[in-house]
Design a protein around this motif. Structure first.
Motif: not given
Ligand code: FES
Ligand code: FES
Lengths: 158, 722
Positions: A37-39, A44, A46, B223, B348-350, B431-433, B661-662, B669
Motif C-alpha cells: 500500500f502506497g497511496c 504509485c 505499489a 505494514q 513509499m511506506e506511509p 493513509s497517504r493523506e 497524495n501523489f 518518476r
C-alpha cells in the motif's frame, strides 16, 4: 457478502464488503502481504497485481470487480519474464528499501509479457506509474533490459 | 504465506523458546523469528545459535548471524555492517545472515550519538571499527577453540572463507561454535585488525545484499506484521496543526460492520477495525468538531513573506570571521534571496506501527529508527520502565529521516491507541493523506546571501542571513546541535565555507510556526548547498570565469573538495564535451556528513520546459566498504534531491495543508530520471556517510545548468523557468 477470488491459481472464499479494494482483501484477509500500500488512489503502483495478465492497481479495484478473474500477485509470479526480472533485480541490486519493488516487478512483468524487447521509451511509458522514492529507476530500467535479454536468449536456446 | 508471520512472545514455539533461553543471558537474539528467511534457515530447535558477542552468533549449522544495530531502510546497512564483521571474521559471505538487533542502548548505541539511533549518515562511519572488532574477537575465539582441540599454537592457525585450519586439521565455524563460544572473549581493543591491503570483502563490488526477499514479496515491513487478534487502527487528525478534538460523534462509525472501537486519544479520534479498509470507512463516518484556538492558521505564503522581511534584519550570529560589514559597504557587491518550501518525506511506506500494551508494558513491531528515544518516550507515557518496552525492528519502506521522529509522534500514537484496545495488538496505519498532512516537514527557509568582490571578481566578503524554524530546539537532540541560540541543523553547509573568503558572517533567525519540522535527507544541507552553490556560480559569471575553474581557485587550501570536483569534471568532460543546441551544463560541490560529492548536470531546455538528461557524480566517502551500495545511495540521493528540485512542495492555505497524495505532491518518476554515473575517489581514510551527501548538490547543479542554458538564475525551489 461472500466472494470467491482466484489468486495465483488458488481459489479463496472470503466474506467482505464488495467495495473493499482487492489490495486490502488480499493483504488483510488472505495474508498475501507482498503487494504493498502506497497511496490508495492509483498514483504509485505499489499495489500492482496482474488481473488477467494486465498490470492493475488493486487499491482501486473492488473485490466485486475482481471476482472470477485471474489474479496474480508477486507471490505467485511464475512466468519466465517474471522470474527473469526477479533474478535481474537481485543481480543488479535494484531494490533499496524494496517497498515499491513488488509493484515494479509486476508492472515490468506485464510489460515484458507484451513486449519482449522494449525500448527506453516503452519502459518509461510502462513504468512511470510506479513511484520509487529511493530512486532506483536507472537500475529498474537496466533490470528490465537484462531480463528481456535473458528471456530472449532462453527462448532462442529452447 | 497464510500463517501468521509474526508471533508475539506468548506464542513462541518450542524451538524458539529454547533459543530464547540460550540467548536470554545476553539479551540479544530476541528478534530471531521476526524474519521468515532467518527463521527458516536458523533451524533454532536443532541448531541453537551460540553468542560470541553482542553482534555475532554462530550456529552449529554454520550460520553466522550478525545483529544489526541500525535500521535497514534501503541504505544497505545490513550488507555494510555484515561486511565489516565477516571481513575480520574471515567468514564466507554465503554463511552470513543479518537481523535487526533488539533495542538495548548499552549494547547497541550509535557511537557518535550515545543512543541507539540511525541517522546522520553515520551507520558505517560509527560502526566500522566496532563491527570489525566484533568479527575479529569472534575469530580469535574460534582460533582458540581450534588450538585447544588440535593441541597446536593459535598463532599457526589460519582462517579463510569460514574454514579454520592447521596442517591436516580443518573445521568449519559451525563445528567449532560450541567450544569457541565457551572461550574467554578478548577485549575488542586487544585484537588486531587487518591491514586494508588484506581486505577480501571490504571494497568488493559483487557481494549479494543481505536485506533479502525484496524481489519476491517476502521481505517484512511494518505494514506486513500480522499478530493473532490484531486490529487495524486509523486516526482522524486535526486538519490544522495544533488543533484539538472539541467533540465527536461516533455512533454512525460504530454501526459499520467490522468497526470494533472508536475513542479519543490525545491528538485525534482512533477507529479500530478488523481491517484497514473497514477502519477507513468507519473514520469517514465520524463527525468531529475541532478546536482550532491553538492551531496554526497562517498560509505558507504568509510565513515565507515574513521570512523575507526577516532576512533584511541582522540575526543571531552563527559564524563571524573578519569584518564583513565594512567590505560589503565599499566594493562591488552581489546579493541574492533564496526561497525553500516545506517538504514532505513521502517515503513509499506511509507511517505505521504495531503495538501491544499491557499496563505499563509494551511490545512494538515497526521500522524503528530512533530506538533509544522511542523506547524512553513509550516508557514515560506508560509510566513504566525502559526494560518493559520491547521493540522488534523490521525493514522500513524508506525513511529519509521521517521514521526517527524527535517526538516519537507515530510511535506514541500507536501506543495510545493500543492502550485503549484492552490488550489486543493494534496496527496503526496512516493513509497517504494522513502521512502527507502530518507535518514534520523539511522546514521552509529564506536565505539572503551577499558578497563583496575585488576587481578580479574574487570574493572578499561573504554574508548569509537565514530565516526558518530550528529542527533541534525543543527536542532531545538540542544539546547536540544547538549552541548559543544557533541550531547547526539550520546553518550547516554555510558555516565553515569551503571556499576561501577572508571575511565571513552567517546569521540566523529562528522562526516560530505551528508547522512541525524535522530532518529530511541531508537536513540543513538541503537548502544551504543550494544557495551556496547557485551563488558561487553567480559570482563566477560576474567574474567572467568558468564555474569549475572559479571554484578551484577558491579551494586551493582544500585538497579534498578539489580532488572530487576535478574527478567529476574529468569524467563529465567538463569544457570539452560539446552539448546539443538548447542544452546547458552546471556543477555543484558540497561536503556533508563527512563526505564530499560533486555533481555535474546536463539539462535540455525547450521553452519553459526542461529535462535533466545526465548527472555525473564524484564522491569521496573514505574507504569504500561496498562500492555498489555507495553508488546506489548516491543515485538515490540524486533522485531524491532532483524530485525536490523539479516538483516537491508542501503549501498551506489558512493552516490547511494543500497536498494530499501523489497527484498533487508530485515526485520524480521514471520518465524524469536522468542517466546517472557515480565515480568513487579511492581513499584510505575512515569511511564517512553516503546516505545523504548525494542529495545536496543536485538541485544547485540543475539550477546552474539552467542558468547556463537560459541566462535565468533561479533562486526558488522547486525550479521554474519563466
Ligand atoms: S497503492 Fe495502489 S497505486 Fe498506490
Ligand atoms: S526501493 Fe524504496 S521506494 Fe523503491
Amino acid at each position: 457478502m461472500a466472494y470467491t477470488l482466484l489468486i495465483n491459481g488458488e481459489s479463496h472464499e472470503l466474506d467482505v464488503d464488495g467495495d473493499m479494494p482487492l489490495l486490502w482483501a488480499v493483504r488483510d484477509h488472505l495474508n498475501y502481504t507482498g503487494s504493498k500500500f502506497g497511496c490508495g488512489m492509483a498514483q504509485c503502483g505499489a499495489c500492482t497485481m496482474q488481473i488477467d495478465g494486465q498490470a492493475t492497481r488493486t487499491c482501486v479495484l473492488t473485490v466485486a470487480a475482481a471476482e472470477g478473474r485471474n489474479i496474480t500477485t508477486i507471490e505467485g509470479l511464475q512466468s519466465p519474464q517474471g522470474q527473469a526480472l526477479q533474478k535481474a533485480w537481485v543481480e543488479l541490486q535494484v531494490p533499496q528499501c524494496g517497498y515499491c519493488q513488488s509493484g515494479q516487478i509486476m508492472s515490468a512483468t506485464a510489460l515484458l509479457e507484451q513486449n519482449p524487447s522494449p525500448s527506453d521509451a516503452d519502459i518509461d511509458t510502462a513504468m512511470s506509474g510506479n513511484i520509487c522514492r529511493c530512486g532506483t529507476y536507472s537500475r529498474i530500467k537496466q533490470g528490465i533490459k537484462l531480463a528481456a535479454n535473458a528471456v530472449r536468449d532462453n527462448e532462442g536456446a529452447a | 504465506m497464510k500463517a501468521s508471520r509474526f508471533q508475539s512472545q506468548d506464542h513462541i514455539d518450542t524451538g524458539r523458546r529454547q533459543f530464547l533461553k540460550l540467548s536470554a543471558a545476553t539479551g540479544a537474539g530476541l528478534t530471531l523469528g521476526l524474519n521468515l528467511t532467518t527463521r527458516a534457515s536458523a533451524q533454532a530447535a536443532d541448531s541453537p545459535a551460540l553468542q560470541f558477542n553482542a553482534f555475532v552468533n554462530i550456529s552449529p549449522d554454520n550460520t553466522v548471524n550478525v545483529y544489526i544495530k541500525h535500521l535497514e531502510m534501503g541504505q544497505g546497512v545490513y550488507t555494510g555492517l555484515a561486511t565489516c564483521v565477516a571481513e575480520e571474521l574471515d567468514a564466507a559471505w554465503s554463511q552470513v545472515k543479518c537481523e535487526h538487533a533488539p533495542v538495548d542502548t548499552e549494547k547497541y548505541a550509535n557511537l557518535f550519538m550515545g543512543q541507539q539511533a540511525t541517522g546522520g549518515s553515520t551507520a558505517i562511519a560509527n560502526s566500522f571499527t566496532q563491527m570489525r572488532q566484533a568479527g575479529a574477537t569472534a575469530r580469535a575465539m574460534l582460533v582458540a577453540a581450534a588450538a585447544q582441540r588440535w593441541g597446536v599454537p593459535a598463532s599457526e592457525i589460519s582462517v579463510s572463507e569460514g574454514q579454520v585450519s592447521h596442517g591436516s586439521h580443518q573445521a568449519s565455524f559451525g563445528e567449532l561454535a560450541v567450544e569457541a563460544a565457551a572461550q574467554n572473549a578478548p577485549a575488542p581493543e586487544a585484537v588486531s585488525l587487518k591491514d586494508p591491503a588484506d581486505f577480501t570483502l571490504i571494497g568488493r563490488e559483487d557481494l549479494v545484499r543481505k536485506d533479502e526477499g525484496k524481489q519476491n514479496g517476502t521481505a517484512v515491513y511494518t505494514q506486513d506484521v500480522q499478530l493473532p487478534g490484531m486490529l487495524t487502527a486509523v486516526v482522524a487528525h486535526s486538519p490544522r496543526f495544533g488543533g484539538r478534538v472539541k467533540s465527536f460523534d461516533a455512533s454512525k462509525a460504530l454501526q459499520r460492520n467490522g468497526v470494533e472501537q472508536v475513542f479519543e486519544i490525545e491528538n485525534g479520534v482512533a477507529v479500530l477495525a478488523k481491517d484497514y479498509w473497514t477502519a477507513i470507512k468507519g473514520r469517514e463516518l465520524l463527525e468531529i468538531e475541532w478546536d482550532d484556538s491553538a492551531a496554526e492558521t497562517r498560509s505558507s505564503g504568509t510565513i515565507l513573506s515574513q521570512y523575507r522581511e526577516l532576512v533584511d534584519e541582522p540575526g543571531i550570529v552563527a559564524e563571524r570571521e573578519g569584518d564583513v560589514a565594512s567590505q560589503l559597504n565599499q566594493g562591488d557587491s552581489v546579493e541574492a534571496v533564496f526561497e525553500f518550501p516545506y517538504l514532505a518525506h513521502a517515503q513509499m511506506e506511509p507511517m505505521n506501527c504495531v503495538a501491544k500494551v499491557d499496563g505499563q508494558r509494551a511490545e512494538l513491531w515497526y521500522g524503528c529508527q530512533g530506538a533509544t528515544s522511542d523506547q524512553m518516550a513509550i516508557a514515560q507515557l506508560l509510566g513504566g520502565k525502559i526494560e518493559d518496552v520491547k521493540i522488534h525492528t523490521v525493514f522500513a519502506g524508506g525513511g529519509f529521516g521521517r521514521r526517527a521522529n524527535p517526538f516519537s509522534d507515530y510511535v506514541l500514537e500507536a501506543v495510545r491507541v493500543a492502550r485503549g484496545a484492552q490488550g489486543k495488538p493494534v496496527k496503526l496505519v496512516w493513509s497517504r493523506e494522513d502521512d502527507m498532512q502530518a507535518g514534520f516537514y523539511r522546514p521552509a527557509f529564506v536565505h539572503k546571501l551577499s558578497a563583496a568582490v575585488d576587481d578580479q571578481g574574487m570574493p572578499t566578503a561573504f554574508q548569509a542571513r537565514l530565516a526558518g524554524q530550528s529542527i533541534m530546539m525543543g527536542t532531545n537532540m538540542e544539546s547536540m546541535s544547538v549552541v548559543d541560540g544557533v541550531d547547526n541543523a539550520s546553518v550547516e553547509g554555510l558555516v565553515h565555507l569551503p571556499y576561501q573568503v577572508p571575511n565571513r558572517q552567517v546569521e540566523v533567525h529562528n522562526t516560530q510556526a505551528g508547522v512541525p519540522v524535522q530532518w529530511w535527507r541531508s537536513v540543513g544541507n538541503t537548502h544551504t548547498a543550494f544557495s551556496k552553490e547557485v551563488f558561487i556560480d553567480s559570482l563566477a559569471r560576474k567574474a567572467g570565469q568558468d564555474p569549475v575553474e572559479y571554484r578551484l581557485s577558491l579551494l586551493k587550501h582544500n585538497p579534498r573538495e578539489t580532488a572530487v570536483l576535478k574527478l567529476a569534471a574529468e569524467k563529465a568532460e567538463w569544457g570539452s564535451r560539446k552539448l546539443p543546441e538548447g542544452w546547458g551544463r552546471g556543477v555543484a560541490v558540497h561536503t556533508s556528513f563527512g563526505s564530499t560529492v560533486a555533481e555535474i548536470v546536463d539539462v535540455s531546455v525547450q521553452g519553459t520546459e526542461f529535462k535533466v538528461e545526465r548527472v555525473v557524480a564524484a564522491v569521496d566517502c573514505g574507504i569504500a566498504v561496498n562500492p555498489n551500495i555507495i553508488r546506489a545511495q548516491i543515485e538515490g540521493g540524486i533522485a531524491y534531491g532532483l524530485s525536490a528540485a523539479l516538483a516537491d512542495e508542501v503549501t498551506l492555505t489558512d493552516g490547511n495543508v494543500d497536498q494530499t497524495n501523489f497527484h498533487n505532491y508530485r515526485v520524480l518518476r521514471m520518465n524524469d530520471m536522468p542517466e546517472v554515473e557515480v565515480h568513487i575517489l579511492p581513499s584510505g581514510n575512515a569511511p564517512s556517510g553516503v546516505g545523504e551527501p548525494g542529495t545536496p548538490p543536485v538541485a544547485p547543479a540543475v539550477a546552474n545548468a539552467l542558468a547556463a542554458a537560459t541566462g535565468q538564475t533561479l533562486t526558488r525551489l522547486p525550479l521554474r523557468l519563466t
